[in-house]
Design a protein around this motif. Structure first.
Motif, mmCIF file in Angstrom:
data_model
loop_
_atom_site.group_PDB
_atom_site.id
_atom_site.type_symbol
_atom_site.label_atom_id
_atom_site.label_comp_id
_atom_site.label_asym_id
_atom_site.label_seq_id
_atom_site.Cartn_x
_atom_site.Cartn_y
_atom_site.Cartn_z
ATOM 1 N N GLY B 399 9.847 -6.421 -1.233
ATOM 2 C CA GLY B 399 9.412 -5.030 -1.042
ATOM 3 C C GLY B 399 9.051 -4.297 -2.325
ATOM 4 N N ASN B 400 9.647 -4.670 -3.447
ATOM 5 C CA ASN B 400 9.351 -3.952 -4.683
ATOM 6 C C ASN B 400 8.002 -4.301 -5.273
ATOM 7 O OD1 ASN B 400 11.454 -2.258 -4.867
ATOM 8 N ND2 ASN B 400 12.722 -3.572 -6.151
ATOM 9 N N TYR B 401 7.294 -5.249 -4.664
ATOM 10 C CA TYR B 401 5.976 -5.590 -5.185
ATOM 11 C C TYR B 401 4.993 -4.454 -4.948
ATOM 12 C CZ TYR B 401 1.321 -7.669 -5.184
ATOM 13 O OH TYR B 401 -0.003 -7.901 -5.408
ATOM 14 N N TRP B 402 5.051 -3.856 -3.769
ATOM 15 C CA TRP B 402 3.933 -3.046 -3.293
ATOM 16 C C TRP B 402 3.664 -1.794 -4.112
ATOM 17 C CZ3 TRP B 402 1.301 -6.128 -0.467
ATOM 18 C CH2 TRP B 402 1.969 -7.136 0.243
ATOM 19 N N ASP B 403 4.633 -0.913 -4.252
ATOM 20 C CA ASP B 403 4.340 0.354 -4.922
ATOM 21 C C ASP B 403 3.898 0.156 -6.376
ATOM 22 O OD1 ASP B 403 4.493 1.969 -2.800
ATOM 23 O OD2 ASP B 403 6.477 2.790 -3.204
ATOM 24 N N PRO B 404 4.632 -0.637 -7.161
ATOM 25 C CA PRO B 404 4.184 -0.827 -8.546
ATOM 26 C C PRO B 404 2.783 -1.445 -8.624
ATOM 27 C CG PRO B 404 6.448 -1.536 -8.315
ATOM 28 C CD PRO B 404 5.955 -1.253 -6.941
ATOM 29 N N ALA B 405 2.483 -2.429 -7.765
ATOM 30 C CA ALA B 405 1.181 -3.074 -7.842
ATOM 31 C C ALA B 405 0.075 -2.158 -7.333
ATOM 32 C CB ALA B 405 1.197 -4.390 -7.069
ATOM 33 N N ASN B 406 0.373 -1.317 -6.349
ATOM 34 C CA ASN B 406 -0.598 -0.293 -5.928
ATOM 35 C C ASN B 406 -0.995 0.545 -7.125
ATOM 36 O OD1 ASN B 406 -0.546 -0.935 -3.223
ATOM 37 N ND2 ASN B 406 0.914 0.670 -2.658
ATOM 38 N N THR B 407 0.034 1.018 -7.819
ATOM 39 C CA THR B 407 -0.202 1.908 -8.939
ATOM 40 C C THR B 407 -0.977 1.206 -10.046
ATOM 41 O OG1 THR B 407 1.730 3.201 -8.428
ATOM 42 C CG2 THR B 407 0.960 3.298 -10.692
ATOM 43 N N LEU B 408 -0.613 -0.052 -10.321
ATOM 44 C CA LEU B 408 -1.335 -0.807 -11.341
ATOM 45 C C LEU B 408 -2.812 -0.885 -10.972
ATOM 46 C CD1 LEU B 408 -1.278 -2.585 -13.882
ATOM 47 C CD2 LEU B 408 -0.899 -4.543 -12.384
ATOM 48 N N GLY B 409 -3.092 -1.236 -9.710
ATOM 49 C CA GLY B 409 -4.477 -1.343 -9.258
ATOM 50 C C GLY B 409 -5.224 -0.035 -9.432
ATOM 51 N N LEU B 410 -4.569 1.044 -9.037
ATOM 52 C CA LEU B 410 -5.218 2.361 -9.139
ATOM 53 C C LEU B 410 -5.525 2.695 -10.591
ATOM 54 C CD1 LEU B 410 -6.045 5.040 -7.707
ATOM 55 C CD2 LEU B 410 -3.795 5.887 -8.330
ATOM 56 N N THR B 411 -4.544 2.451 -11.470
ATOM 57 C CA THR B 411 -4.746 2.773 -12.883
ATOM 58 C C THR B 411 -5.921 1.989 -13.442
ATOM 59 O OG1 THR B 411 -2.355 2.994 -12.998
ATOM 60 C CG2 THR B 411 -3.533 2.969 -15.083
ATOM 61 N N LEU B 412 -5.986 0.684 -13.109
ATOM 62 C CA LEU B 412 -7.036 -0.161 -13.675
ATOM 63 C C LEU B 412 -8.406 0.212 -13.135
ATOM 64 C CD1 LEU B 412 -5.199 -3.604 -13.693
ATOM 65 C CD2 LEU B 412 -5.623 -2.072 -15.621
ATOM 66 N N ILE B 413 -8.516 0.365 -11.834
ATOM 67 C CA ILE B 413 -9.830 0.633 -11.259
ATOM 68 C C ILE B 413 -10.321 2.026 -11.667
ATOM 69 C CG2 ILE B 413 -9.069 1.542 -9.016
ATOM 70 C CD1 ILE B 413 -11.955 -0.930 -9.447
ATOM 71 N N SER B 414 -9.370 2.913 -11.993
ATOM 72 C CA SER B 414 -9.769 4.240 -12.479
ATOM 73 C C SER B 414 -10.148 4.183 -13.951
ATOM 74 C CB SER B 414 -8.642 5.251 -12.329
ATOM 75 O OG SER B 414 -8.003 5.114 -11.111
ATOM 76 N N GLY B 415 -10.147 2.989 -14.557
ATOM 77 C CA GLY B 415 -10.560 2.875 -15.954
ATOM 78 C C GLY B 415 -9.446 3.196 -16.931
ATOM 79 N N ASN B 416 -8.180 3.079 -16.491
ATOM 80 C CA ASN B 416 -7.034 3.340 -17.359
ATOM 81 C C ASN B 416 -7.160 4.688 -18.051
ATOM 82 O OD1 ASN B 416 -4.724 3.036 -18.805
ATOM 83 N ND2 ASN B 416 -5.521 1.483 -20.223
ATOM 84 N N PRO B 417 -7.189 5.760 -17.311
ATOM 85 C CA PRO B 417 -7.514 7.095 -17.841
ATOM 86 C C PRO B 417 -6.622 7.548 -18.995
ATOM 87 C CG PRO B 417 -6.974 7.197 -15.494
ATOM 88 C CD PRO B 417 -6.834 5.785 -15.892
ATOM 89 N N ASP B 418 -5.357 7.123 -19.004
ATOM 90 C CA ASP B 418 -4.489 7.573 -20.091
ATOM 91 C C ASP B 418 -4.664 6.740 -21.349
ATOM 92 O OD1 ASP B 418 -3.517 9.402 -18.361
ATOM 93 O OD2 ASP B 418 -1.743 8.241 -17.797
ATOM 94 N N GLY B 419 -5.433 5.659 -21.250
ATOM 95 C CA GLY B 419 -5.650 4.814 -22.414
ATOM 96 C C GLY B 419 -4.411 4.074 -22.855
ATOM 97 N N THR B 420 -3.466 3.850 -21.931
ATOM 98 C CA THR B 420 -2.262 3.085 -22.278
ATOM 99 C C THR B 420 -2.654 1.674 -22.706
ATOM 100 O OG1 THR B 420 -1.336 4.226 -20.378
ATOM 101 C CG2 THR B 420 0.075 2.596 -21.441
ATOM 102 N N ASP B 421 -1.917 1.146 -23.657
ATOM 103 C CA ASP B 421 -2.128 -0.236 -24.063
ATOM 104 C C ASP B 421 -1.981 -1.145 -22.845
ATOM 105 O OD1 ASP B 421 -2.264 -2.511 -25.784
ATOM 106 O OD2 ASP B 421 -0.090 -2.710 -25.459
ATOM 107 N N LEU B 422 -2.943 -2.041 -22.638
ATOM 108 C CA LEU B 422 -2.950 -2.842 -21.409
ATOM 109 C C LEU B 422 -1.688 -3.687 -21.259
ATOM 110 C CD1 LEU B 422 -6.647 -3.999 -21.046
ATOM 111 C CD2 LEU B 422 -5.438 -2.188 -19.846
ATOM 112 N N GLN B 423 -1.226 -4.230 -22.387
ATOM 113 C CA GLN B 423 -0.018 -5.052 -22.301
ATOM 114 C C GLN B 423 1.165 -4.209 -21.812
ATOM 115 O OE1 GLN B 423 -0.047 -8.440 -22.763
ATOM 116 N NE2 GLN B 423 2.005 -8.303 -21.891
ATOM 117 N N THR B 424 1.282 -2.990 -22.328
ATOM 118 C CA THR B 424 2.366 -2.100 -21.904
ATOM 119 C C THR B 424 2.251 -1.785 -20.416
ATOM 120 O OG1 THR B 424 2.012 -1.069 -24.031
ATOM 121 C CG2 THR B 424 3.583 0.001 -22.557
#
Lengths: 280, 438, 485
Positions: B399-424
């Protein structure tokens, strides 16, 4: 002349506001007549018009849509809920407003605080309490869920009763009337407006609740549903593209009686709800 | 004061009567079950010789009372399933059945089943992604043996694998069509092998390609495609994930680049895809068979489907993976009639009825023979799924896969708006995915 | 606080036990016997029927203890030790199930049992007192003032006259106990257990863990982000409650004044039109509005056709990579929209109530203000608003608490469509737009994390209770109750 211009802008603003308030309702109504079953995302008005959504609701029940059944289920639940909770609220209000006994204030504040407990939280425990009584998946269980705790919502009715002059009751007491008689023969007739308010309010509860109903009526058998879960269910991922306009039609139909009740209640809302606070 | 006592007493007696009375009746359902079972076996000893090796005959002989069972199937499947239930009943004329059919979407059967396992139906349909939570919640009866056909032999290996957890078979595969693949409009695309070429063709036509990248179920395709894994631990709840291993930032960058094209768009829900296709803005989409009818209607003769394309990751073309999706029938171990429930589950999923299900509802069968039949292969959506099956993996995530991976997908497809280091970014997501259940 | 007359109506612990001690100390043999056989005192003081009734209750209570309370309470310390096991015999297709423990049922039944025991203790105490009172009346010297002991019929009758409140409150209280009090105690207890996805009855057992869950809510690491999520969500919950309450209140009053003003023709018609908007069940309108403002929804189509989307992009209100306005899918837009939609939902109600309040505004004050040369705005600020606030103050606090727990608006507008971009929130299954209650709901409904949900629930309850108590002094201690009575 200046007045007329003022009046024109005054009413123009009102019209704008009413339009803002009614646009979603209008969308509901026109989508209910839409020939396209899914969500129309490009046009406000449907491209094709039909009344088949309504005929599906009433004449062609399938496993998803059992509108007639839902409506009668909800009506039965609503009627009993309304009777029980109105009686409960009146009883509690009378006891708190017109009688004086040890622990009254403590009880009153305790009930207020209990009333603040989020229902969503204790939902699962309520479910298991009802399950141990064998009342899940039954309309009786739903009636209990909606009405058993209703006594806690005494505040408004009590506020109204507080404004009834105590001399009326004193006079009746001198003539030898018991509290029961004072309650039924004197207090209830005076409280008519607030009773109407309470009746309509508690009647409306089962029509809008989907959280408790979804948990309690968990057999998955569509004809046991209430209107609220039936409609909510139509927006399931796999159904929404075929049922959205039927959902709108169902929402539209259920709104008609409720609107009428609301319009009736309008007067009592103003008189009853604020009556207590203002006169006091 | 004494009257207060009296009222209290009244209340107490009422509460008391109600609760104690029922408490007595409900106290130990387990004990009841076991005695009942004991009685039943005693009965079978009497009526049938102990040497009888035919379990079904034993069961029929041991069944004296009405067999009451509840079944859940999806809303769309109601009519078809009711037909099967009726014919199941007619197979055992000596037994009286009382089988009720309820509607519950396979996609979230788990939510309702696990809310109260004891009240859940005896037999229910669910999507294979829920199998570990259902097993963990004790809502699935292990299929220790089969009676009318061999589940493991007759169904696609992938479907059996998906129904198996820790080496034990827990469900009966019903359909093999719950994964995702690519829908496209033939008039727009000439080649759907790589996303890059698709994007340029879509650009030329002024159309979009949609995928629910901010949905963990779909964005798995990128990471798994590039060889990064997420899987369920033995406890059945927590995950192991290496999406932050070296090289994974290439995948993250690839998704960011796709998002930047403006042609490859993120859809938030299925309705977005269907509407986009209906109104002509979307010319290709990653989705599943549940949208096939709506999409076919919109595209008509140009309707086509294929395996997922490749995408550019670290300069190479990488084939997108996917979660394979199967729908299963499960039996509730808390059923009063586990035996009958198992027979019914077998009946609902046997070869003949899987073919019938395809004919009636267009659902791709999990049965090997049925899936290979010409009629099934002629359906573009199901053929595409079969093609994608080579790259698909069963869904084994907690169950813990879904929310974090949703968020990861959203961040990436939005072009990583905060400019966080990808590895982080990946480290944080992995930490969420692998977090213990607290 | 002018509270001197009300003291009697408050519960006093000292007095309560003092009476009991007196009863036991000064009671005669029959009163003392009542400590064991509760009917004794009544029977020997001429109230035989009551004596029998009380004895029946005592017997019922003892039976309850033996057959219900004892078996459950015995397991209360561990919440059960025998795990569910079921074996299927492949040859006969029969199952055998062991006699397993269900932690939840044990917890629930134990709490009910404890509750009944506490009730019985109170009943026992009041029984002692009333038996002693009987003795006092019975032994009083004969005089004209001597009270007569009631017959049973008289006792029954008194339940419809001076003791009528007991009759009135009995059933509603039972309902509240069943639907509110017991469930609340169960949920509070769960906060101290490890009831979660790995420990779900009936198949698994859960047990007590003390304050571990409360520590978790304060913890702050990347793996256990509950502390972080909790602070963020609590902040938004409070902000939301303030915004939602104030905006609907102010706009409601303004709208009511606007419709009430003399310039308005057919005020009733206008009012009715606004009421129609709230007559559609809330969940229908909210779901509708959610699709209305969806990322590819109709408002977005219209906005992009009109160039609004491009404009918002150019002024930086919509980020560059989007080709739609994220009404309900990005944090700040979603929060803004939720507040706006709540205004849409809530203003008609407030308007109705404010209409009633405004009708009763003392006209002379406004007149004299006008004579003093105050303009409309000044009268509004210095007379209308203070008056309305005075009347509606307490209900504003109730509204505030209701908004803290406003499940429908947030859940229906953002469930399944809002995805948090904040990894730390995602790791504890929270979203920026969640209120404590919606977070709690998803924790239980989707993640079966009952223990954390209970902790959050307790905190919500404490916050709500504090605000309720703050307003309580005005609502109950009641200035208005006294005016007529």
């Amino acid at each position: 002349m200046k007045k007329k211009v003022g009046s024109f802008f005054h009413h123009l603003l009102l019209i704008i506001l009413v339009v803002i308030w009614l646009i979603p309702i209008l969308w509901l109504v026109v989508t209910a007549f839409s020939g396209y079953p899914g969500i129309n995302k490009t046009h406000f008005f449907p491209e094709t018009w039909t009344i088949s959504n309504f005929t599906t609701l009433f004449l062609k029940p399938d496993s998803v849509v059992q509108y007639g059944r839902w409506f009668s289920n909800t009506l039965i639940i609503a009627i009993f809920t309304c009777i029980i909770s109105t009686v409960f609220v009146l009883m509690v209000s009378y006891a708190f407003s017109c009688m004086r006994f040890k622990g009254r204030k403590t009880l009153m504040s305790l009930s207020l605080i209990l009333n603040m407990f989020p229902g969503v939280l204790s939902m699962i425990a309520v479910y298991f309490v009802l399950k141990s009584l064998g009342l899940t998946n039954s309309h009786l269980g739903m009636i209990i869920v909606y009405s058993a705790g209703s006594g806690l919502g005494y505040l408004i009715v009590k506020g109204f009763m507080d404004t009834v002059p105590v001399s009326l009751r004193e006079a009746a007491r001198l003539e030898g009337a018991s509290e029961l008689q004072i309650f039924t023969k004197i207090m209830l007739p005076i409280c008519k407006p607030i009773i109407v308010y309470q009746v309509i309010n508690s009647f409306l509860l089962p029509w809008g609740d989907f959280v408790f109903a979804k948990l309690m009526l968990n057999s998955g058998i569509s004809k046991d549903y209430t209107v609220a879960i039936g409609l909510y269910n139509m927006l399931d991922r796999s159904l929404v593209n075929q049922y959205f306009s039927i959902f709108c039609a169902g929402g539209f139909i259920v709104s008609i009686p409720i609107s009428i009740l609301f319009i009736i209640m309008q007067k009592f809302y103003v008189e009853g709800v604020t009556g207590g606070s203002v006169k006091g | 004061m004494k009257k207060k006592g009296l009222a209290l007493l009244m209340a107490a007696t009422l509460a008391f009567g109600a609760l104690v009375g029922c408490g007595g009746g409900e106290a130990s359902p387990a004990a009841e079950d076991s005695t009942q079972a004991a009685d039943d076996s005693a009965a079978s000893d009497d009526s049938a010789p102990a040497t009888n090796e035919d379990a079904v005959a034993n069961l029929v002989a041991a069944t004296k009372d009405t067999v009451a069972m509840a079944v859940w199937a999806s809303e769309e499947d109601q009519e078809f399933t009711q037909g099967l239930i009726d014919s199941f009943k007619s197979q055992y004329p000596d037994v009286t059945f009382d089988i009720t059919l309820g509607a519950k979407s396979e996609a979230d059967a788990k939510d309702d089943v696990l809310a109260d396992v004891e009240a859940a139906p005896d037999v229910y349909a669910f999507a294979d992604d829920q199998i570990n939570e259902l097993v963990n919640g004790g809502a699935l009866q292990e299929v220790v043996s089969t009676y009318t056909y061999d589940v493991k032999d007759e169904n696609l290996a992938g479907s059996v694998e998906a129904a198996t957890l820790n080496g034990k078979l827990y469900a009966y595969p019903m359909t093999a069509d719950n994964g995702y693949f690519l829908y496209y409009d033939k008039s727009v695309f000439s080649n759907v092998d790589s996303l890059d070429s698709m994007i340029s063709e879509a650009d030329a036509a002024g159309k979009k390609i949609a995928m629910m990248v901010s949905n963990a179920w779909y964005n798995y395709a990128f990471f798994k495609g590039a060889g990064f894994d997420v899987s369920l631990n033995e406890d059945g709840v927590t995950n192991t994930c290496n999406w932050n291993a070296s090289g994974a930032t290439d995948v993250a960058q690839a998704i960011i680049d796709l998002g930047k094209t403006g042609t490859f768009i993120d859809a938030k829900e299925d309705a977005d895809i269907v509407t986009g296709i209906t109104d002509g803005t979307i010319a290709a989409a990653v989705s599943g068979v549940w949208n096939a009818d709506a999409i076919k209607e919109a595209w008509g003769d140009n309707f086509a489907a294929a395996k997922l394309p490749t995408f550019t990751c670290g300069g190479k073309q990488v084939q997108m993976s996917s979660f394979s999706g199967y729908k299963m029938i499960g039996v509730n171990p808390h059923s009063k009639n586990v035996g009958w429930a198992m027979l019914l589950a077998e009946y609902l999923t046997n070869a003949e009825n899987q073919v019938a299900r395809f004919e009636a509802r267009g659902l791709g069968p999990a049965n090997t023979e049925a899936a290979a039949s010409e009629a099934v292969q002629a359906s573009p959506a199901i053929a595409a799924l079969a093609e994608q099956a080579a790259y698909a993996t069963p869904q084994r995530v907690g169950g813990n896969y879904w929310d974090p991976a949703n968020t990861l997908g959203l961040t990436l497809i939005s072009g990583n708006p905060d400019g966080t280091d990808l590895q982080t970014l990946l480290d944080n997501a992995v930490e969420g995915i692998t977090a213990p259940v607290e | 606080m002018k509270d001197n007359t009300n003291k009697k109506e408050r519960f006093s612990f000292v007095g309560y036990f003092k009476d009991l001690v007196t009863a036991i100390a000064k009671g005669d043999w029959s009163v003392k016997l009542s400590m064991l056989f509760m009917g004794a005192g009544y029977t020997f003081h001429k109230q035989v029927i009551k004596g029998i009734l009380v004895t029946i209750i005592e017997i019922a209570f003892i039976m309850m203890c033996i057959f219900y309370a004892a078996p459950n309470l015995a397991k209360f310390g561990t919440l059960g030790t025998v795990q569910f096991e079921q074996v299927l015999d492949p040859l006969t297709l029969q199952t055998t199930v062991n006699d397993y423990d269900n932690s939840f049922t044990i917890l629930l039944n134990s709490i009910i049992a404890l509750f009944l025991i506490v009730c019985f203790v109170f009943f026992w105490i009041s029984n002692m007192k009333s038996v002693y009172r009987l003795q006092v009346i019975d032994n009083a010297p004969d005089s004209l003032l001597k009270k007569r002991i009631n017959t049973f019929i008289e006792d029954i009758n008194s339940l419809f006259s001076e003791k009528f409140h007991l009759t009135l409150l009995a059933l509603p209280t039972l309902g509240v106990i069943l639907m509110n009090i017991i469930p609340i105690f169960v949920m509070i207890a769960i906060a101290f257990t490890n009831y979660d996805q790995s420990h779900m009855p009936p198949n698994a057992l859960f047990t007590w863990v003390g304050f571990a869950n409360f520590k978790n809510i304060l913890a702050n690491s990347m793996t256990v982000t509950f502390g972080y999520a909790f602070k963020k969500i609590l902040g938004w919950t409070l902000l939301w409650a303030v915004l939602a309450t104030l905006t609907t209140f102010i706009f409601g009053v303004l709208l009511a004044m606007f419709i009430n003003s003399r310039t308005t023709k057919w005020p009733k018609m206008w009012r009715t039109l606004f009421i129609v908007a709230i007559a559609v069940p809330q969940f229908v309108t909210l779901l509708l509005v959610r699709y209305f403002f969806g990322d590819t929804g109709i408002v977005n189509s219209i906005c992009s056709n009109l160039g609004v989307t491009e404009f918002l992009k150019s002024v930086g209100l919509v980020s560059q990579h989007l080709n739609y306005i994220p009404f309900l899918s990005s944090e700040h837009w979603a929060k803004f929209m939720i507040v706006m939609i709540n205004i849409w939902v809530g203003v008609p109600y407030q308007m109705l109530i404010a209409t009633g309040v405004l009708m009763n505004i003392p006209g002379d004050q406004i007149e004299s203000a006008k004579i003093d040369g105050a303009n409309k705005f000044q009268t509004f600020v210095s007379i209308t608003m203070p008056y309305v606030l005075f009347i509606q103050g307490p209900s504003l606090i109730t509204d505030f608490v209701k908004n803290i727990n406003n499940f429908n608006v947030i859940y229906l507008l953002t469930n399944n469509s809002f995805i948090t971009p904040d990894q730390a929130l995602a790791n504890s299954n929270a979203k920026e737009v969640d209120l404590l209650v919606t977070w709690l709901f998803r924790l239980t409904n989707e993640y079966y994390n009952y223990k954390m949900a209970s902790v959050i629930g307790i905190i919500v309850f404490i916050i709500s209770a504090v605000f309720t108590i703050l307003s309580f002094t005005r609502m109950i201690a009641g200035d208005r109750e006294g005016d007529y009575q």
